[in-house]
Structure formats: C-alpha cells, structure tokens
Design a protein around this motif. Structure first.
Motif, PDB file in Angstrom:
ATOM      1  N   TRP A 125       0.832  -1.205   0.000  1.00 48.13           N
ATOM      2  CA  TRP A 125       0.000   0.000   0.000  1.00 48.13           C
ATOM      3  C   TRP A 125       0.869   1.260   0.000  1.00 48.13           C
ATOM      4  O   TRP A 125       0.597   2.219  -0.733  1.00 48.13           O
TER       5      TRP A 125
ATOM      6  N   LYS B  73       1.033   0.115  -4.642  1.00 49.99           N
ATOM      7  CA  LYS B  73       0.529  -1.059  -5.349  1.00 49.99           C
ATOM      8  C   LYS B  73      -0.938  -1.287  -5.014  1.00 49.99           C
ATOM      9  O   LYS B  73      -1.416  -0.887  -3.958  1.00 49.99           O
ATOM     10  N   GLU B  74      -1.622  -1.941  -5.934  1.00 51.90           N
ATOM     11  CA  GLU B  74      -3.015  -2.290  -5.662  1.00 51.90           C
ATOM     12  C   GLU B  74      -3.049  -3.476  -4.707  1.00 51.90           C
ATOM     13  O   GLU B  74      -2.425  -4.512  -4.961  1.00 51.90           O
TER      14      GLU B  74
ATOM     15  N   SER C 193      -4.023  -6.709  -3.199  1.00 48.72           N
ATOM     16  CA  SER C 193      -4.697  -7.885  -3.757  1.00 48.72           C
ATOM     17  C   SER C 193      -4.124  -9.138  -3.115  1.00 48.72           C
ATOM     18  O   SER C 193      -3.052  -9.120  -2.504  1.00 48.72           O
TER      19      SER C 193
END
Length: 385
Positions: free
Chosen positions: A83, A87-88, A90
């Motif tokens: 985070w 970055k996303e 997931s």
C-alpha cells in the motif's frame, strides 16, 4: 482503501496425516475471494481451540502461538508495504511476496524442518525450545544472518539467562543441527557455517537430586495452602520422584497407562519417548505407594498428566523450592535423578533400577550409584571384614 481480512484455519481439508495431525493455515479474504498460506505447523485436533483460534494443551503452545502471530504480522506487513509503495492491494500480491519472505526466514525454515523431521517427539520439542530462545534473542532472523558473531552473542544471551554450561551446549548443538540442514538445502554454504570456527563447550555433568530430608520438605509443603496451579506442578514432580518418569513421558501418559494385571496391584506402563523401551513400574511397591496416593487426588487422570511447558514448570519449581526452604537448584528432570539415587541408596540393585528407568546400558545407571556418599557408607556397613 481495500483491507484484507485474515483468520487462522485448522484442518481445512478435513484430513489428518499419518501422525494424526493437521495443518494450520492463514486464510486471507478480499473481494469475496480467499487465499490460503501454510504456517507449516501441524497439531492434533485436541490441541486446537477453534473458538479462540489458538493452540492449546501442547508442550510448545506458547512458542507455536507466538509463531502463528508472527505469520499473521508478516502477511499484514506485506500488505502495508504494498500500500505504501502505491501497489493495488490484492491476494496475488501476498502470493508473490510471501514465499520469498518465508524462504529467508530462519524460524520458518527451522519450524518446517522440525515438523517434517523423523526425529522423536522429545527431540522435536527440544529443537523447538532452542528456536524459542533464539526468537527471544533475535525476533527477526534470516538464515544468512546466522554467522560466527551472532552465535557468540547468542551464547552470551544464554549465559545472562543463567543457563548452565551443558544446557547452553545443548542449545548450540540444536542450532548446529539447523545450520547443517540449511547447508544440505543449499540455503547456507558449508564454508560460511559458523560452527567451522565455534567450539561447543561442555563440563562434566553433575546430576542434581534431592536428599530424603529435602524430599520430605516438599511432601510437607504439599499439605499447606498453595495455589492449585503450583499444587499440580508439585504433585507431578513428586510423582516423578517416586516413579523416575521423564517429563516427556509424563505428559504422554493416559488413564490407560495405569493397569492392574492381577486386579489389585497398580502398575504404570508406557513406552519411553526417548529410548523406545517398554517400561513397567510397580506403583504399589515404590516409596510406600506414594505415587498412587497422588493419583487418587485427581479423579480425571488426563488432567493430572497434562502439564505446562517444561520451562514454565521449572520456574514454578524454583518458587516451590523457596517455599519449602530448599536452597538447592533443581528442575523437573531432577525428579528422575532423585528416584534413581534414592532407590540405590535404599538397596535396590543397579540392574533393577536400570529396568525401572528404561536405560539401555547399565553404564548410564551406574552414575547414580556414585553421586550419594551415603550409598557407599550403607554398602560398607553390609560387609564383614
């Protein structure tokens, strides 16, 4: 911001392995999807509390629960790191980074080795104890971090904990076992092994045992007002003084271990965890049947044979020793030494004591005949000059 939720899951495939154990996994949940990560920790069904989500009634429960917490924190750290890097968040992000993280971590490597090793349960418990001490010394440790300066600092850490020279040597041998396995797995080169330069130090072993008058002090303490927890520890210790049973064997005993072959007289029967020897102890003949009297205090024998981890028990024995006015330092294993020494002092033959203790060699038993000077006096009194 998306947030992954985590929980511990036991025996997800509803299948036990050959040892009657199942895996504990971490379930990560996000956007109606789940991913599972192995903790490499296997326990029996009765050792898992689903409501609390933790290990119970296990000799290493404190250490293993702490390692489960560390697993959860590691995944949460990967999520937080991703985070911060933009970055996303997931589940695939966890899958990409977690294996790399696990491969470097010494404790994940060590625990995986212990769980899948073919060593005896008692040896596995000892190896886990060393991992626990190492974790206290250095909570975050990679395999590549274990070098000569580190083991010197670890040695000093154990000395500050007031561990005896031979106890420190035992933990160093365990650490060497992990290093040798890391070399075999290609995680550490043989040239960089810290034990190429480090020499394990030992001294001549002296068996701590209680004299008859010291044992009497503990027996008297048993009748005074102490907490139920301390009383359980004291009763278990006295039981082993009367029977010579090791801690590793005591916690494996069950109500079926007490048998009555002739319908009247009680015997204790079990297979030694350390040597694999079948042991039969006539409870009614040893120390005026005091072990049997202790058993009668516990209608549920399973409760009596369920003890806290050995290090915790030893700390409680220190407290009990002080309460009884015993200056000598003794541990739970001292009960076994006390049993053997007092049996020989009372006139039991070495071969009889060897059978009761489950020693494979009489040389192991002979040590107990040499530590109590009064035994020598008693033997000489029987001689006619």
């Amino acid at each position: 911001m998306k947030k992954i939720s985590y929980r511990l899951v036991y025996n997800r495939k509803n299948c036990l392995n050959a040892n009657g154990k199942a895996l504990i996994q971490i379930e990560a949940y996000l956007d109606r999807q789940k991913a599972y990560f192995s903790t490499h920790i296997y326990v029996r069904p009765e050792e898992w509390d689903a409501r609390k989500g933790q290990i119970v009634s296990h000799p290493q429960e404190e250490y293993l629960n702490r390692m489960l917490d560390e697993f959860l924190l590691r995944l949460q750290y990967i999520e937080l790191k991703g985070w911060k890097e933009g970055k996303e968040v997931s589940l695939s992000m966890l899958k990409e980074d977690a294996p790399m993280e696990e491969k470097k971590d010494f404790f994940v490597f060590g625990r995986t080795y212990v769980e899948h090793s073919r060593r005896k349960d008692s040896t596995k418990n000892n190896l886990s104890t060393t991992l626990s001490l190492l974790s206290e010394f250095s909570p975050k440790l990679n395999v590549s971090d274990v070098d000569y300066p580190l083991i010197l600092r670890f040695e000093r850490f154990l000395q500050v904990r007031h561990l005896q020279t031979n106890t420190i040597a035992k933990h160093m041998r365990h650490l060497r076992t992990f290093c040798n396995e890391a070399i075999r797995q290609g995680l550490l080169s043989s040239d960089s092994s810290p034990f190429v330069r480090y020499q394990i130090k030992t001294t001549e072993s002296k068996h701590a045992f209680l004299l008859p008058e010291e044992l009497q002090k503990l027996e008297n303490l048993s009748e005074t007002a102490i907490s139920s927890s301390l009383r359980h520890t004291l009763d278990a210790f006295l039981f082993c003084c009367y029977t010579g049973v090791r801690y590793s064997d005591f916690i494996k005993l069950r109500k079926e271990s007490v048998v009555y072959p002739d319908g009247t007289h009680a015997w204790l029967t079990f297979k030694s965890q350390k040597t694999g020897v079948d042991i039969r102890i006539p409870l009614y003949l040893l120390f005026q049947g005091k072990a049997l009297k202790l058993l009668k205090r516990y209608p549920d024998k399973e409760d009596f044979f369920c003890l806290k981890p050995n290090p915790t028990i030893n700390k409680e024995l220190v407290r009990l020793g002080r309460l009884a006015g015993i200056e000598k330092h003794f541990s739970f294993h001292s009960a076994r030494h006390t049993n053997a020494t007092l049996l020989i002092y009372s006139g039991a033959k070495l071969t009889t004591v060897q059978k009761l203790l489950g020693h494979r060699s009489i040389k192991t038993t002979q040590v107990y005949g040499e530590v109590f000077s009064q035994t020598l006096v008693n033997d000489l009194k029987k001689c006619k000059f």
